[in-house]
Scaffold this motif. Structure first.
Motif, PDB file in Angstrom:
ATOM      1  N   THR A  28      42.766  36.997  50.059  1.00 59.47           N
ATOM      2  CA  THR A  28      42.779  37.640  48.751  1.00 59.47           C
ATOM      3  C   THR A  28      41.375  38.112  48.412  1.00 59.47           C
ATOM      4  O   THR A  28      40.397  37.598  48.956  1.00 59.47           O
ATOM      5  CB  THR A  28      43.279  36.690  47.648  1.00 59.47           C
ATOM      6  N   ALA A  29      41.298  39.109  47.540  1.00 59.72           N
ATOM      7  CA  ALA A  29      40.001  39.528  47.012  1.00 59.72           C
ATOM      8  C   ALA A  29      40.163  39.707  45.503  1.00 59.72           C
ATOM      9  O   ALA A  29      39.522  40.535  44.889  1.00 59.72           O
ATOM     10  CB  ALA A  29      39.546  40.819  47.668  1.00 59.72           C
ATOM     11  N   ASP A  30      41.057  38.914  44.912  1.00 58.48           N
ATOM     12  CA  ASP A  30      41.406  39.116  43.509  1.00 58.48           C
ATOM     13  C   ASP A  30      40.367  38.574  42.544  1.00 58.48           C
ATOM     14  O   ASP A  30      40.391  38.883  41.365  1.00 58.48           O
ATOM     15  CB  ASP A  30      42.775  38.500  43.205  1.00 58.48           C
ATOM     16  N   ILE A  31      39.457  37.718  43.033  1.00 59.87           N
ATOM     17  CA  ILE A  31      38.403  37.233  42.148  1.00 59.87           C
ATOM     18  C   ILE A  31      37.112  37.961  42.518  1.00 59.87           C
ATOM     19  O   ILE A  31      36.546  37.749  43.587  1.00 59.87           O
ATOM     20  CB  ILE A  31      38.249  35.700  42.270  1.00 59.87           C
ATOM     21  N   LYS A  91      36.535  40.717  43.737  1.00 58.34           N
ATOM     22  CA  LYS A  91      36.583  41.408  45.039  1.00 58.34           C
ATOM     23  C   LYS A  91      35.899  40.611  46.142  1.00 58.34           C
ATOM     24  O   LYS A  91      35.392  41.182  47.109  1.00 58.34           O
ATOM     25  CB  LYS A  91      35.968  42.819  44.934  1.00 58.34           C
ATOM     26  N   VAL A 130      45.499  32.086  51.307  1.00 60.83           N
ATOM     27  CA  VAL A 130      46.109  31.980  49.980  1.00 60.83           C
ATOM     28  C   VAL A 130      47.504  31.378  50.189  1.00 60.83           C
ATOM     29  O   VAL A 130      47.633  30.164  50.310  1.00 60.83           O
ATOM     30  CB  VAL A 130      46.191  33.332  49.256  1.00 60.83           C
ATOM     31  N   HIS A 131      48.537  32.210  50.285  1.00 57.81           N
ATOM     32  CA  HIS A 131      49.879  31.636  50.408  1.00 57.81           C
ATOM     33  C   HIS A 131      50.304  31.448  51.855  1.00 57.81           C
ATOM     34  O   HIS A 131      51.097  30.586  52.166  1.00 57.81           O
ATOM     35  CB  HIS A 131      50.873  32.510  49.658  1.00 57.81           C
ATOM     36  N   THR A 163      53.070  35.482  41.472  1.00 61.48           N
ATOM     37  CA  THR A 163      52.482  34.692  42.554  1.00 61.48           C
ATOM     38  C   THR A 163      51.296  35.366  43.239  1.00 61.48           C
ATOM     39  O   THR A 163      50.574  34.721  43.985  1.00 61.48           O
ATOM     40  CB  THR A 163      53.547  34.390  43.626  1.00 61.48           C
ATOM     41  N   ASP A 164      51.106  36.662  43.008  1.00 59.95           N
ATOM     42  CA  ASP A 164      49.869  37.289  43.475  1.00 59.95           C
ATOM     43  C   ASP A 164      48.746  36.649  42.658  1.00 59.95           C
ATOM     44  O   ASP A 164      48.880  36.486  41.444  1.00 59.95           O
ATOM     45  CB  ASP A 164      49.945  38.797  43.214  1.00 59.95           C
ATOM     46  N   LEU A 165      47.648  36.271  43.319  1.00 66.82           N
ATOM     47  CA  LEU A 165      46.606  35.525  42.610  1.00 66.82           C
ATOM     48  C   LEU A 165      46.142  36.240  41.345  1.00 66.82           C
ATOM     49  O   LEU A 165      46.060  35.642  40.268  1.00 66.82           O
ATOM     50  CB  LEU A 165      45.426  35.254  43.552  1.00 66.82           C
ATOM     51  N   GLY A 166      45.862  37.540  41.465  1.00 69.57           N
ATOM     52  CA  GLY A 166      45.388  38.297  40.312  1.00 69.57           C
ATOM     53  C   GLY A 166      46.429  38.341  39.200  1.00 69.57           C
ATOM     54  O   GLY A 166      46.114  38.176  38.023  1.00 69.57           O
ATOM     55  N   GLU A 167      47.683  38.542  39.590  1.00 69.89           N
ATOM     56  CA  GLU A 167      48.764  38.582  38.598  1.00 69.89           C
ATOM     57  C   GLU A 167      48.959  37.215  37.951  1.00 69.89           C
ATOM     58  O   GLU A 167      49.247  37.110  36.761  1.00 69.89           O
ATOM     59  CB  GLU A 167      50.084  39.023  39.259  1.00 69.89           C
ATOM     60  N   ILE A 213      46.665  35.016  37.469  1.00 72.20           N
ATOM     61  CA  ILE A 213      45.562  34.835  36.520  1.00 72.20           C
ATOM     62  C   ILE A 213      45.858  35.546  35.203  1.00 72.20           C
ATOM     63  O   ILE A 213      45.748  34.947  34.132  1.00 72.20           O
ATOM     64  CB  ILE A 213      44.240  35.360  37.140  1.00 72.20           C
ATOM     65  N   ILE A 271      45.873  47.405  41.552  1.00 73.16           N
ATOM     66  CA  ILE A 271      45.888  46.506  42.703  1.00 73.16           C
ATOM     67  C   ILE A 271      44.970  45.289  42.558  1.00 73.16           C
ATOM     68  O   ILE A 271      45.082  44.342  43.306  1.00 73.16           O
ATOM     69  CB  ILE A 271      45.604  47.215  44.049  1.00 73.16           C
ATOM     70  N   THR A 272      44.065  45.320  41.621  1.00 77.77           N
ATOM     71  CA  THR A 272      43.216  44.160  41.345  1.00 77.77           C
ATOM     72  C   THR A 272      43.418  43.775  39.880  1.00 77.77           C
ATOM     73  O   THR A 272      42.599  44.107  39.038  1.00 77.77           O
ATOM     74  CB  THR A 272      41.724  44.503  41.596  1.00 77.77           C
ATOM     75  N   PRO A 273      44.515  43.064  39.599  1.00 74.73           N
ATOM     76  CA  PRO A 273      44.931  42.888  38.196  1.00 74.73           C
ATOM     77  C   PRO A 273      43.874  42.222  37.319  1.00 74.73           C
ATOM     78  O   PRO A 273      43.790  42.497  36.140  1.00 74.73           O
ATOM     79  CB  PRO A 273      46.172  42.000  38.301  1.00 74.73           C
TER      80      PRO A 273
END
Lengths: 234, 473
Positions: free
Chosen positions: A205-208, A210, A216-217, B138-142, B144, B156-158
């Motif tokens: 993931t790069a959600d934090i 980037k 992750v899962h 369940t998407d990490l950004g979502e 959050i 794409i980067t919520p």
């Protein structure tokens, strides 16, 4: 049914209002499976695959014969401290000797034969407990470091999804140059009847901010071996 | 969770001002979008066929959208042959009702969702929650933004509007873990929490990236594995797709995959590309027992009928145009008050959400960076101009703030004047005479009164010159 007809009618009217462009030539074809030119080409592709896999955080354990691969995998299980592992049916190779070798080294094995898969809930629980999932991919893609794993009754998708580490084997002849070649080699029929997962590295993931975090899962660790046919088999 | 979704809250002008004023938000956005753009630049440099693949992908989309009716018939037929149930939803309400009906019939209680903009578009979560279902993104950004009861601020980067410290605090409050601002620790905490939820879920819902008509195959692209889990573990699986997602053949898919991740995330390929054609088959250990595909129109056929706007249906939802947009990078996604923010949001939202989003086509400097980065070369500035032109027909008309009203009135007066050459000549000459006392070294550096703003920020204005010129009639 009427809703569908209404939609199609809507779409048709819309298309007529803004006329469709002249019949365009279809974009270039995916290209057929590339015939492997020989050992040199094969080695090149495997080397490229190894580089790309490393770039996405996977680990290439080498191009080995089946006899060399078995002890390497047993050693890997020991390095990972794996107590339980799960294994699917092979594609070009028989994975039963590998499963036996792992069992002999003290790893509890879950196979994907008809009997163990019959109770789906119990099978899933065992997969969720397994430390290592092992499958053979149908193909690999050199340009991207990707493994194409085709799900089947004796090769459940969850094998490459639930365990925290994955080992994926691929036959050395099945390392394709690019995505289009791999899709063409698998053939449309495979996609209709089976689930196909293209796996490029460990789950990430790069959600934090980037920043890239692996695991992750899906699996956090991904190992691959290109299995070279034994000398006699050439 | 009843995510607060007062769909497009009307005033872009107020929210965008708040965004600009938030220096901290701007820092976070510059940080993340900058990192993304570096990756994309590198990817493009390392992949010489990039531009040719963009043209190939665009040609496929042009063809597919140009015969959307045939392809939808073929896709529906193939999906049904593969064992899926297909539902056509004319609008958001029909889609929600159908999904609720399926959930009720399946006796589902716990729903896991993979990342999906289509389900954001139809505001699915509040509807499911109102019906008593537990819904977990369940998407990490979502995940959050769901914990914060916000909407995603990027497609794409919520959680792009949040810093790792913000997320650390959020997890400490909501998950009861010790505070940490370490992305790896936070990700592990989310994984642990969500793994149990996955194993207990009885319904999974995801979006769709491509739907292949030839084989009835849905292609789902992701990095975390949550899309795979959502479509593999629960007994019931529902995929929600806009009707524009259909492409003719399986051999078309590689052309899109070669550009989608390179542009969207700066990867060669996302970690997982899932090809799903139907439910679990006899003897299989996993996969859903029932698979439903919801094809969503919700205004798309209206876009199709507009020859300029039609191009917006080629969009792959890669999110790159948000990251390059000088407006998005300064105001953030929430300022747009729409599920779809940024340049692409500015062209699709007015059609999806009506007059409430009519202001958005004006939220652009028309600099063209979005068109340059778009993997299918959508001419977004052209569509923005088209929508601005159509704005006059919007009902109710846009409520402009006072300064914008003054500027527009000024431009309108100028336009009237410019249509009369003689008046125009007279007035420019008068203006030149008026400006003469303020000229220094051929430039106007300071002007009085109402004209002050022209020269205020070091913007020197060339002084008018008096050279008689013969006008060609």
């Amino acid at each position: 049914m009427t809703a569908f007809h209404k939609l199609i009618a809507n779409v048709k009217t819309a298309l007529e209002r803004a006329p469709r462009p002249a019949e365009p030539g279809h974009a270039a074809d995916g290209g057929a499976a590339m015939p492997v030119a020989g050992d040199l080409r094969r080695t090149e592709l495997i080397a490229q695959f190894a580089r790309e896999l490393a770039a996405v955080g996977g680990v290439f354990l080498g191009a080995l014969t089946a006899d060399q691969a078995r002890p390497r995998i047993v050693a890997l299980a020991r390095e990972l401290g794996a107590k339980a592992a799960a294994c699917g049916a092979g594609v070009t190779m028989d994975l039963a000797p590998l499963a036996r070798a792992l069992e002999q080294s003290g790893v509890a094995m879950t196979r994907a034969d008809r009997k163990s898969v019959a109770d789906r809930a119990a099978y899933r629980d065992r997969l969720a407990q397994a430390d290592l999932g092992i499958v053979e991919a149908h193909a690999a893609i050199a340009a991207t470091g990707t493994l194409a794993v085709v799900g089947a009754a004796d090769r459940p998708n969850s094998l490459t999804l639930l365990p925290p580490a994955n080992l994926i084997l691929v036959h050395a002849d099945r390392v394709m140059p690019d995505l289009a070649a791999a899709v063409a080699a698998l053939g449309t029929a495979t996609f209709v009847t089976n689930r196909v997962a293209l796996i490029t590295g460990p789950s990430r993931t790069a959600d934090i901010e980037k920043m890239i975090v692996l695991g992750v899962h899906g699996p956090k660790q991904l190992y691959a071996i290109a299995v070279w046919p034994a000398e006699g088999a050439r | 969770m009843a995510a607060a979704k007062p769909d497009p809250a009307p005033d872009f002008f107020a929210t965008s001002r708040a965004g600009v004023a938030d220096a901290e938000l701007r820092r976070k956005l510059e940080n993340s979008t900058g990192r993304h753009l570096d990756h994309v630049a590198q990817m493009r440099a390392e992949f010489p066929p990039y531009d040719a693949e963009r043209d190939a992908a665009r040609a496929i989309k042009e063809d597919a959208i140009g015969r959307l009716d045939q392809l939808l018939i073929e896709l529906k037929h193939q999906l049904e042959a593969n064992g899926c149930t297909v539902f056509i939803a004319a609008d958001a309400a029909e889609a929600r009702d159908y999904i609720l009906k399926v959930a009720r019939q399946a006796g589902a209680r716990r729903v896991v969702k993979g990342k999906s903009m289509a389900t954001e578009e139809i505001a699915l979560n509040p509807a499911l929650e109102a019906a008593g279902l537990e819904v977990v993104e369940t998407d990490l950004g979502e995940y959050i933004v769901q914990l914060r009861r916000e909407r995603p601020s990027h497609i794409i980067t919520p959680a792009i509007h949040l810093s790792k410290e913000d997320i650390g605090q959020l997890f400490a409050d909501k998950l009861g873990i010790p505070y940490s601002a370490e992305p790896a620790t936070l990700t592990a905490a989310a994984r642990d929490r969500l793994r149990g939820i996955f194993l207990a879920a009885d319904m999974g819902i995801t979006g769709v990236n491509f739907a292949v008509a030839e084989t009835g195959t849905l292609v789902l692209v992701e990095n975390e594995g949550n899309g795979r889990l959502s479509s593999t573990l629960p007994e019931t699986f529902i995929a929600v797709m806009g009707i524009e997602k259909v492409i003719p053949r399986l051999a078309d898919v590689p052309h899109f995959l070669e550009i989608l991740a390179r542009t969207g995330t700066g990867q060669k390929l996302t970690t997982y590309t899932n090809f799903i054609s139907g439910p679990r088959r006899k003897g299989e250990a996993d996969g859903p027992g029932a698979m439903h595909v919801v094809m969503l129109d919700n205004g798309r056929s209206t876009m199709l009928a507009d020859p300029v706007l039609r191009e917006a249906l080629y969009c792959l939802r890669c999110g790159a145009c948000l990251n390059v947009c000088p407006v998005y990078r300064r105001i953030g996604g929430h300022a747009y008050n729409s599920v779809y923010p940024g340049p692409i949001g500015s062209i699709v939202s007015p059609n999806l959400f009506g007059s409430a989003a009519a202001q958005l086509p004006f939220a652009s400097t028309l600099c063209g960076a979005c068109r340059d980065i778009c993997p299918v070369k959508i001419d977004i500035p052209r569509i923005l101009l088209h929508l601005r032109w159509k704005e006059g027909q919007a009902t109710p008309p846009i409520k402009w703030p006072a300064d914008a009203r003054r500027a527009r009135a000024g431009v309108a007066r100028f336009a009237r004047m410019a249509r009369h050459p003689r008046t125009m000549r007279l007035l420019t000459r008068a203006a030149a005479i008026f400006a003469r006392p303020f000229a220094h070294d051929g430039y106007l550096k300071r002007m009085p009164g109402a004209f002050r703003n022209w020269t205020r920020w070091g913007r020197d204005f060339p002084a008018p010159r008096f050279r008689r010129r013969k006008h060609v009639p």
